[in-house]
Design an enzyme around this catalytic site. Sequence first.
Site: not given
Length: 257
Positions: A52, A54, A113, A204
């Site tokens: 999910r 952001d 990622y 992040r």
Amino acid sequence: MPRFALQVEYDGAPFAGWQAQADQPSVQGALEAALARLDPGFAGRRIAAAGRTDAGVHATGQVAHADLDRDWDPFRLSEALNWHLKPAPVAILRAARVEDDFHARFSAQERRYLFRLVARRAPVTHLKGRVWQVLNPLDVDAMRAGAAHLIGRHDFTTFRSSLCQASSPVKSLDEIGIETAEVPQGTEYRFSLRARSFLHNQVRSIVGTLERVGAGSWPPARVAEALAARNRAACGPVCPPQGLYLTGVGYPRDPFA
């Protein structure tokens, strides 16, 4: 009720994230609306996704699954969905008929990622909204040394959002690779991270911390100290979402093979 896996690519800029929200645009909402137009029996159902993402986060290899009334030919399903998704920046790369016990989220064994960071003085133009830009070049060897402290199974409390809903901060981080590529008058740094699952804002937070190492503000050993602190206050800055991409999801058996 046949189940289909969907490989999804999207530009996260116009969305409030993957998850459907009543008053804001979402990737899930756009895809569910397209499915309802194609398959009237789908109306009122939900789809599930591997991650999910952001607001502002992109994807080149998101995976979702949906239960439909009609047993579609997978190629026709992907073509029809892409037609009905216009003009939203969402594309179905592949569709596949899967077993009823396949679950896009719970069957996944790893997520991958990519974070893209560009260092140069001039503003980015073609990559605007696709990368995080800093002004000065970074020390890639120092960042790799800092990243090495994070590989393995650890308590990642320092590197997760205070809003994270995961039951435990303990995760296994399998890989952090950092590669460089030349861009006009600058350098792009590509951070590739792989794990079974990630905490909210973990990628992040890690990249923002490693940027401080690359800029010379932190020695590489301070990354290990921050990890050991198990304290959000010990983390470096959380970098912005526009440089982050969900690039792939691994399953025991590739549903698209």
